[in-house]
Design an enzyme around this catalytic site. Sequence first.
Site, PDB file in Angstrom:
ATOM      1  N   ASP A 180     -13.194 -10.655  -6.608  1.00  0.00           N
ATOM      2  CA  ASP A 180     -12.107 -11.319  -5.876  1.00  0.00           C
ATOM      3  C   ASP A 180     -12.570 -11.778  -4.502  1.00  0.00           C
ATOM      4  OD1 ASP A 180     -12.416  -8.637  -5.141  1.00  0.00           O
ATOM      5  OD2 ASP A 180     -10.291  -8.373  -4.649  1.00  0.00           O
ATOM      6  N   ASN A 188      -5.817  -5.347 -10.076  1.00  0.00           N
ATOM      7  CA  ASN A 188      -5.542  -3.929 -10.286  1.00  0.00           C
ATOM      8  C   ASN A 188      -4.186  -3.691 -10.937  1.00  0.00           C
ATOM      9  OD1 ASN A 188      -7.888  -2.524  -9.000  1.00  0.00           O
ATOM     10  ND2 ASN A 188      -7.217  -3.685  -7.214  1.00  0.00           N
TER      11      ASN A 188
END
Length: 242
Positions: A96, A9
Amino acid sequence: MNLIIDVGNSSVKLAVFDGGVLIHQQQMRGEEHAGQVKEICDRYPRLERAIVAAVGELDEKMIKVLSVFCFVHMLDHKTKTPFKNSYATPHTLGADRIALAAAAFYHNQNGNTLVIDAGTCVTYDMVNDYGEYLGGSISPGLTMRYRALHEQTSNLPLLEFEEPFDFIGNSTKSSIQSGVINGICHEIDGVIDQYNSRFTDLTVILTGGDAHFLSKRLKNTIFALSNFLLEGLNHLLEYNKP
């Protein structure tokens, strides 16, 4: 050689593995991802395969450049995994978390493993001693907690994390530091206690950008492994060899 690309992010991480050994890693910010990927490919001409795990915004130009040099595997819920995925909505499971589950499976085969990834969010992921991914939980990370206090109120300042002098804050700033730091540490310790009450011989792995800061402040026994996600991605790439 394998090239690992973790699109998070807040940044993009690159890693090169040679025979399972991590020989290069770097973190990229900004928008020059394609150029830096080309530099890596030029530096390591023996690169054969790459895997891309994206939870943040993906640079399509970077993928096009990468495809010129090697085979590219885009990690998603359809990727073959060595563990059984029992997540109720596998199509919503982040790349992830898939990679962390794979790392847990290989790191502690036939054991119960809880992986805590302390980054933008704090994610908890559980792989049991049957090699089954059960799921976990997601909560706000350190930076997100500070930003929420600032952005969702009128007068609270935006702070960066630092060690609180005491758990009793005697100013607005020290009260925020105490609330955020002690809050997240008590949360992590409390979650670990919950898992310990259900699973025997639990191994706890702490990773992510804030792992080093938090590891010294937790009461539970953990293993702080900074490259755990990258290792999981490399395992998945090897497992999915064409």
